[in-house]
Design an enzyme around this catalytic site. Structure first.
Site, PDB file in Angstrom:
ATOM      1  N   GLU A   9       5.019 -12.898 -13.215  1.00 36.51           N
ATOM      2  CA  GLU A   9       5.621 -13.960 -14.030  1.00 36.51           C
ATOM      3  C   GLU A   9       6.886 -14.373 -13.311  1.00 36.51           C
ATOM      4  O   GLU A   9       7.867 -13.633 -13.275  1.00 36.51           O
ATOM      5  CB  GLU A   9       5.917 -13.442 -15.439  1.00 36.51           C
ATOM      6  CG  GLU A   9       6.146 -14.569 -16.445  1.00 36.51           C
ATOM      7  CD  GLU A   9       7.605 -14.962 -16.570  1.00 36.51           C
ATOM      8  OE1 GLU A   9       8.008 -15.944 -15.899  1.00 36.51           O
ATOM      9  OE2 GLU A   9       8.326 -14.301 -17.311  1.00 36.51           O
TER      10      GLU A   9
ATOM     11  N   CYS B  48      12.898 -18.192 -18.213  1.00 34.73           N
ATOM     12  CA  CYS B  48      11.889 -18.742 -17.299  1.00 34.73           C
ATOM     13  C   CYS B  48      11.142 -19.904 -17.921  1.00 34.73           C
ATOM     14  O   CYS B  48      10.846 -20.890 -17.251  1.00 34.73           O
ATOM     15  CB  CYS B  48      10.902 -17.639 -16.890  1.00 34.73           C
ATOM     16  SG  CYS B  48      11.653 -16.296 -15.951  1.00 34.73           S
TER      17      CYS B  48
END
Length: 452
Positions: free
Chosen positions: A227, A261
């Site tokens: 990720e 993010c």
């Protein structure tokens, strides 16, 4: 060194030496030796331990929030919110894990079969600093229920969070060698991955770190979940309440001081409301987000996680302006500590670095779109593909636009976020694999076919 530096003041609080080669070797051996015993513990018993861990995280919310505030500057309310999600994740896998791991029957030509869902062994987790507990939880909770063992390398600025997590899991009943925290350095990660006793790796971090770990995992035929970065688009098609849309989108961007993010980083606004949106957004960002002590509940803009991070983001803003972007508000460093004024940039074009790179801080980029097609084209003109958002008044239109966006996740009339039962992950340079939800327990699973 692992170190605790208060980002609000720049004060060095504590230093912890990196693990030696011998300590890393010992940690790998411990998690590998613990694997057969943990694998053979009944899944219902493993699930009970994970459920207890969730309860302990909730009970220690204030303590964990204080640690995160000191280590990386997280606001008190956001720290409590993070621990709430952590507790939900452990509760989800503790509650649903046994059902998710039940044999899957198959009717095949000539007879029957089952898919047995089994663990694969000892895993390495490489975790970031921006959500010190949440990022660990979404990797650890499903894999503990599944029966894998875990060697955890946390970010070098979060040693106290790392130690607190290990203590909670131990108190919940996770055996001592099933979960092992190591203060290994980044330079030691390739060696850990190359070790045949480690069967996979999960990394949440920068694109550069992901490339390095993926290459090492590939060389050693190890499974990996990545990720990585994101530059999520948020498309505003229309609105019945512009003030509320501005409030919601600004709040989403400034969450965790912009260090998320999957926060919306690129606001793409249709032409007929663009000017008014920019005017109202600029006013809100300038007036509402004021630098302050992250331990003060009244603070709206905490520091970034480190002085180097604040300097980097300020440099990205300066470069964007030098290349022709318009600075609507903010952009200046505030001293002492790792503070940067909340910032709005417009007129960012494809020939500027800021158009394609991720800006990991309290900076909003706003783009004008002539049409729906133009908005989708701008949204997809990115090397990243983590999340996206679509705001509007017509559900059918929003759903149609969502289907055209290249990303792992899309949210309608809300921006980003995460929840235990919803798969999380991206495409393109934002990584590979999924965490959370039913999909999150399958990444490090052996789906064994058994012909009956």
């Amino acid at each position: 060194m692992y170190s605790v530096t208060n980002p609000a003041t720049g004060e060095l609080v504590e230093e912890i030496p990196n693990a030696t080669a011998e300590q890393v070797e010992d940690a790998i051996g411990r998690v590998r030796r613990a694997y057969p015993g943990w694998r053979d513990v009944p899944v219902t018993d493993r699930a009970k331990i994970v459920l207890r861990a969730g309860e302990l995280f909730a009970e220690r919310s204030a303590e964990l929030t204080a640690v995160m505030t000191l280590e990386m500057g997280k606001r008190v309310s956001e720290g409590r919110g993070e621990i709430g999600v952590v507790a939900d994740i452990f509760d989800y896998y503790g509650t649903h894990g046994p059902d998710l791991l039940a044999d899957e029957p198959l009717t095949i030509k000539g007879g029957h079969a089952v898919i047995a869902k089994e663990p694969i062994g000892a895993l390495l987790g490489v975790m970031p600093w921006n959500f010190p507990c949440y990022q660990v939880a979404r990797f650890v909770a499903p894999n503990l229920v599944l029966g894998n063992t875990i060697l955890l390398k946390h970010a070098s600025i979060c040693p106290r969070s790392a130690a607190a997590i290990e203590d909670i899991l131990r108190e919940a009943g996770v055996p001592e060698d099933v979960y092992v925290n190591t203060f290994a350095s980044s330079k030691q990660v390739p060696g850990i991955l190359a070790d045949p006793r480690i069967q996979g790796v999960s990394l949440t971090g920068s694109e550069q770190a992901g490339v390095s770990v993926a290459a090492e995992a590939g060389r050693n035929l190890k499974r990996c979940v990545l990720e990585l970065g994101g530059s999520d688009p948020l498309i505003v098609l229309d609105t019945a309440d512009l003030d509320e849309t501005v409030r919601a989108t600004a709040t989403a961007r400034m969450r965790n001081c912009g260090q998320s993010c999957n926060a919306p980083k690129r606001m793409i606004v249709l032409d007929d409301i663009y000017e008014e949106y920019v005017e109202k957004l600029t006013a809100r960002v300038a007036d509402h987000y004021v630098p302050g002590d992250p331990a003060d509940p009244a603070t709206t803009l905490p520091p970034l996680a480190s002085i180097s991070a604040a300097d980097e983001v300020a440099g990205q803003v300066r470069k964007a302006v030098a290349q022709g972007a318009t600075l609507r508000t903010g952009g200046e460093r505030v001293h002492p500590g790792a503070y940067l004024e909340a910032t709005v940039l417009t007129d960012v074009t494809p020939d500027m670095d800021a158009y394609y790179e991720e800006i990991f801080g309290p900076v909003v980029l706003v783009f004008r779109a002539r049409t729906e097609d133009d908005a989708v084209a701008i949204a997809n003109d990115s090397p990243f593909g983590l999340g996206a958002s679509v705001f509007g008044t017509d559900p059918g239109r929003m759903r149609r636009v969502a289907g055209r966006i290249e990303s792992g996740m899309v949210y309608l009339n809300r921006a980003g976020g995460s929840q235990a039962d919803l798969p999380f992950g991206g495409i393109k340079r934002s990584g590979m694999g999924r965490e959370l939800g039913a999909a999150g327990i399958e990444e490090f699973m052996n789906k064994k076919s058994i012909r009956l």
